[in-house]
Write a protein that holds these residues in place. Structure first.
Motif, PDB file in Angstrom:
ATOM      1  N   ARG A   1       0.881  -1.182   0.000  1.00 31.82           N
ATOM      2  CA  ARG A   1       0.000   0.000   0.000  1.00 31.82           C
ATOM      3  C   ARG A   1       0.910   1.221   0.000  1.00 31.82           C
ATOM      4  NH1 ARG A   1      -4.471   3.078  -1.197  1.00 31.82           N
ATOM      5  NH2 ARG A   1      -2.812   4.523  -1.700  1.00 31.82           N
ATOM      6  N   GLN A   2       0.797   2.032  -1.043  1.00 29.20           N
ATOM      7  CA  GLN A   2       1.647   3.218  -1.137  1.00 29.20           C
ATOM      8  C   GLN A   2       0.965   4.407  -0.478  1.00 29.20           C
ATOM      9  OE1 GLN A   2       2.150   6.350  -3.260  1.00 29.20           O
ATOM     10  NE2 GLN A   2       4.027   6.427  -2.056  1.00 29.20           N
TER      11      GLN A   2
ATOM     12  N   ASN B   1       4.876   3.345  -9.595  1.00 28.27           N
ATOM     13  CA  ASN B   1       3.883   2.838 -10.532  1.00 28.27           C
ATOM     14  C   ASN B   1       4.539   1.972 -11.596  1.00 28.27           C
ATOM     15  OD1 ASN B   1       1.033   3.301 -10.457  1.00 28.27           O
ATOM     16  ND2 ASN B   1       1.472   5.486 -10.352  1.00 28.27           N
TER      17      ASN B   1
ATOM     18  N   ALA C   1      -5.313  -1.577  -3.045  1.00 28.24           N
ATOM     19  CA  ALA C   1      -5.968  -0.309  -2.752  1.00 28.24           C
ATOM     20  C   ALA C   1      -6.153  -0.103  -1.252  1.00 28.24           C
ATOM     21  CB  ALA C   1      -7.317  -0.260  -3.464  1.00 28.24           C
TER      22      ALA C   1
ATOM     23  N   ILE D   1      -6.052   9.714   0.896  1.00 30.06           N
ATOM     24  CA  ILE D   1      -5.300   8.637   0.256  1.00 30.06           C
ATOM     25  C   ILE D   1      -6.219   7.941  -0.739  1.00 30.06           C
ATOM     26  CG2 ILE D   1      -4.018   6.501   0.638  1.00 30.06           C
ATOM     27  CD1 ILE D   1      -3.398   7.458   3.450  1.00 30.06           C
ATOM     28  N   HIS D   2      -5.752   7.764  -1.964  1.00 30.64           N
ATOM     29  CA  HIS D   2      -6.571   7.165  -3.009  1.00 30.64           C
ATOM     30  C   HIS D   2      -6.188   5.716  -3.259  1.00 30.64           C
ATOM     31  CE1 HIS D   2      -8.402  11.015  -3.926  1.00 30.64           C
ATOM     32  NE2 HIS D   2      -7.207  11.531  -3.727  1.00 30.64           N
ATOM     33  N   ALA D   3      -6.989   5.059  -4.094  1.00 33.96           N
ATOM     34  CA  ALA D   3      -6.816   3.620  -4.290  1.00 33.96           C
ATOM     35  C   ALA D   3      -5.512   3.254  -4.978  1.00 33.96           C
ATOM     36  CB  ALA D   3      -7.997   3.070  -5.084  1.00 33.96           C
ATOM     37  N   SER D   4      -4.984   4.128  -5.815  1.00 33.90           N
ATOM     38  CA  SER D   4      -3.793   3.733  -6.562  1.00 33.90           C
ATOM     39  C   SER D   4      -2.563   4.460  -6.034  1.00 33.90           C
ATOM     40  CB  SER D   4      -4.005   4.027  -8.050  1.00 33.90           C
ATOM     41  OG  SER D   4      -4.370   5.376  -8.219  1.00 33.90           O
ATOM     42  N   VAL D   5      -1.461   4.307  -6.732  1.00 34.32           N
ATOM     43  CA  VAL D   5      -0.214   4.955  -6.339  1.00 34.32           C
ATOM     44  C   VAL D   5      -0.251   6.377  -6.886  1.00 34.32           C
ATOM     45  CG1 VAL D   5       2.293   4.835  -6.427  1.00 34.32           C
ATOM     46  CG2 VAL D   5       0.940   2.738  -6.435  1.00 34.32           C
ATOM     47  N   ILE D   6      -0.694   7.303  -6.065  1.00 31.64           N
ATOM     48  CA  ILE D   6      -0.962   8.651  -6.541  1.00 31.64           C
ATOM     49  C   ILE D   6      -0.874   9.597  -5.356  1.00 31.64           C
ATOM     50  CG2 ILE D   6      -3.443   8.257  -6.248  1.00 31.64           C
ATOM     51  CD1 ILE D   6      -4.040  10.080  -8.522  1.00 31.64           C
TER      52      ILE D   6
END
Lengths: 253, 488
Positions: free
Chosen positions: A128-129, A143, A161, B139-144
């Motif tokens: 989880r990033q 990514n 997610a 915090i969002h679902a993807s790497v962002i």
């Protein structure tokens, strides 16, 4: 017609994956620096003065990769040519202190394999990033580890997610005050066993933002990272190599 | 303009100064006469706030100023000119200057004294039996990067979206003043790390103006070369993400691997896939060899050939057209009112591209600009696809005329005293501004950074109105705005 267009794309795409991720060497990358044992000029401290993050200490010259932003300002000002950047992406470590490049020492910097990590996460590691002030360079490179070139999913390693599904929190950015609480919430939502990977100079040391009053790094005082991935930003291979080294023999495609 | 970027450098005493109310009137009149606001920003002095407006009309920039005393206030122009809304909000947030009559003085990034108030911020609310709210983020679902989105919905339909930013605030502008203004490159390159070249060039251009040194045309062309390479890389990243969000896997993987080719070309040139260290004050820092030039030629040829194939597949796919057309539309009127810039503005038919009548590299090697009028996700995707083609053709031509690079850096001369230097670079997201002001001793007393996203985020909020909430990821990706560029 659609399938013909699709086939043309498939043909142009060919095979893009890097066969051996552990041995990948990015041509032209400004990566792992080496400090030679050439003598310094008397009283010279040009490299230390030029470094924007205070990554360099003298007598003998030591370069802290946890702070280094790979700007090579030290190379520009050193009259003796002591510091050189190589194209090696391999510089992840499991201990903060191991990130220091020492004068005349050519020992590899490498994450230590752990039997427990190998057993628990070797076949499946979910990440989880959390970006807490990252500038989107670390995020883009992270990514990239799951794109068709690096394809890290072949090891069972992938992004998820929800922190509920995650084994590791991959942290980027110096941790802004405005993200402090959200970061804590994400960590608290993760089930044990869990660990933190600090990615990039910002996450490891605060980097260029270490002195800013707008950041709050107290999270890392409570939760120490298990893995440090230096760079600004780290190359995807730096991250990949560090994770695979940590997982040891347990990780295979 | 002889420079490839927009550069304005003038002694502060030469800036037309007005009393606050006269300044507001002048600004209002200039806007009515067709001028466009590039920026309005303030600097807090001990007893007053110095407010600067930068306008553009017919590709000419002009600056005006007013000093507002601590006890006084400035009349808001937002009710008559909505494009000022974010500038006045930022002005109030950064300098504590009272702006009277502003409809919505929400902090743009919750900096300084506002930080403590972030979690307690009362979002805009719509009430009613069947109205519900959806909160997403930070915090969002993807790497962002992080940002908060609060949707007010009726069923699946979005009535309004409130965007809350500031989570990425690192105190950039303050840090920029703590170090020697001539040695800021590494910090500048990480303000918005995906726009390192854009930001680096804006910083170099402003600093070089202050030191009184104009780079040679060969240097300008080399800088434009890496800027266009950055544009290609990031447009590919956006298209890859957009294709992933709408479920077109071939688009996602192929645009993604072509981005690898583009950023690896950048890495061959300067050691970094993001163009770090490619530019330096006074020059560039690029590698050069006949072999490297061949690699660049080959990579550009590969990008052109394979892009044609994937574009044909992507743009003709029913799923892509169906998911993008008519979704997330912003009208040209809304775009003008809000002062939207860059790709987002051009997709709404607003012709705003700093490269169009620039001098320097873009005069010797003119670059085309592209325009769409529908203002929807499809238009934004098309603008990116077309700009990829334009930039790649430009790169192929420019490569033939690139001179060899010989080590050159700025001699550490002093900065002009009491001077304001402003540089504007058309990055891949649009108009990016850096402004540096010096005091009587030539030291920097103000550094203002402005990302195009500051203005364009409100465009996203309007785009999703009356759309289904499930279309939000596509809308967001089609804008592809910067969080850290807004939050600083």
């Amino acid at each position: 017609m659609t399938y013909i267009k699709s086939l043309r794309v498939r043909l142009s795409q060919g095979s893009q994956y890097i066969p051996d991720l552990r041995e990948g060497r990015p041509t032209g990358f400004r990566g792992l620096p080496v400090v030679s044992s050439l003598p310094c000029s008397e009283g010279c401290r040009a490299c230390r003065d030029a470094c924007p993050t205070g990554a360099i200490e003298l007598e003998p010259v030591r370069l802290d990769l946890g702070r280094c932003v790979f700007c090579a300002a030290c190379v520009d000002v050193c009259p003796a040519g002591k510091i050189q950047f190589t194209d090696s992406p391999n510089m992840g470590a499991t201990e903060r202190g191991a990130l220091v490049v020492r004068e005349g020492v050519e020992a590899a910097i490498q994450a230590k394999a752990s039997a427990a990590f190998s057993r628990i996460f070797g076949r499946s590691l979910k990440l989880r990033q959390v970006s807490a002030g990252g500038c989107n360079a670390c995020e883009l490179e992270l990514n990239a580890i799951t794109n068709v070139n690096f394809d890290l999913q072949r090891f069972g390693i992938e992004w998820v997610a929800s922190p509920r599904h995650a084994d590791a929190l991959v942290l980027t950015g110096p941790i802004t005050r405005n993200m402090r609480d959200a970061l804590r919430l994400a960590w608290d939502a993760m089930p044990d066993p869990r660990f933190v990977v600090a990615v990039g100079a910002c996450a490891i040391s605060g980097g260029l933002y270490a002195s800013s009053p707008a950041i709050d790094r107290s999270f890392l005082e409570q939760v120490g990272p298990t893995l440090f991935v230096p760079g600004c930003p780290p190359h995807p291979l730096t991250f990949i190599r560090a994770v695979l080294d940590l997982l040891g023999a347990g990780a295979h495609p | 303009m002889s420079s490839s970027t927009g550069v304005l450098c003038l002694p502060t005493e030469a800036i037309p100064a007005f009393e606050p109310e006269a300044w507001t009137m002048d600004l209002s009149q200039q806007l009515q006469a067709g001028a466009r606001v590039v920026s309005v920003f303030g600097r807090a002095a001990p007893d007053r706030t110095v407010v600067t407006a930068l306008l553009e009309k017919d590709h000419r920039f002009s600056v005006t100023r007013t000093d507002v005393e601590r006890s006084a206030a400035l009349r808001s122009l937002t009710p008559e000119a909505p494009q000022l809304h974010c500038f006045e909000r930022e002005l109030h947030e950064q300098t504590a200057l009272e702006v009277t009559g502003h409809p919505w003085l929400k902090p743009v990034r919750f900096e300084g004294r506002e930080q403590a108030a972030m979690n307690a911020y009362p979002y805009y609310r719509i009430e009613g039996k069947e109205v519900h709210e959806v909160a997403v983020g930070p915090i969002h679902a993807s790497v962002i990067e992080p940002g908060s989105f609060r949707f007010m919905c009726h069923g699946e339909r979005v009535h309004h979206l409130e965007v809350q930013l500031g989570y990425q605030h690192r105190g950039v502008e303050r840090l920029l003043l703590e170090r020697d203004v001539r040695a800021l490159m590494p910090l500048v390159e990480t303000i918005a790390g995906d726009s390192s070249v854009t930001y680096g060039w804006a910083y170099c251009a402003a600093l070089e103006a202050l030191i009184g040194r104009e780079p040679r045309p060969e240097i300008e062309l080399l800088r434009a070369f890496v800027l266009e390479l950055e544009r290609v890389s990031m447009h590919l990243a956006t298209l890859s993400g957009l294709a992933a969000d709408l479920g077109h896997l071939q688009g996602s993987t192929t645009y993604g691997r072509l981005r690898t080719t583009a950023i690896n070309t950048m890495m061959r040139l300067c050691g970094s896939r993001f163009g770090r260290r490619a530019l330096r004050p006074g020059g560039v820092c690029l590698r050069d060899s006949p072999e490297l030039r061949q690699v660049i030629r080959d990579n550009l040829a590969l990008l052109q050939a394979d892009l044609a194939i994937i574009n044909d597949c992507f743009l003709s796919a029913h799923t892509v057209r169906h998911r993008l057309r008519g979704v997330g539309a912003v009208s040209a009127t809304q775009a003008r009112e809000l002062g939207l810039v860059g790709v987002v503005g051009r997709a709404c038919g607003v012709r705003v591209d700093g490269r169009e009548r620039a001098g320097g590299a873009y005069e010797a090697h003119p670059i085309g600009t592209t325009l769409q009028t529908d203002g929807d996700c499809w238009a934004r995707a098309l603008v990116r696809v077309q700009e990829l083609d334009i930039s790649l053709s430009w790169l192929v031509q420019a490569l033939k005329d690139l001179s060899g690079w010989h080590g050159e850096a700025l001699s550490p001369g002093p900065c002009a005293p009491s001077t304001l230097a402003i540089a504007i670079v058309e990055g891949f997201r649009g108009e990016t501004m850096h402004a540096i002001e010096t005091d009587a001793a030539g030291g920097a007393i103000h550094y203002k950074v402005q990302d195009p996203s500051l203005r364009n985020w409100m465009g996203l909020a309007l785009a999703v109105r009356q759309n289904e909430i499930s279309d939000f990821p596509i809308c967001n990706k089609s804008f592809d705005l910067s969080y850290c560029g807004n939050d600083l």
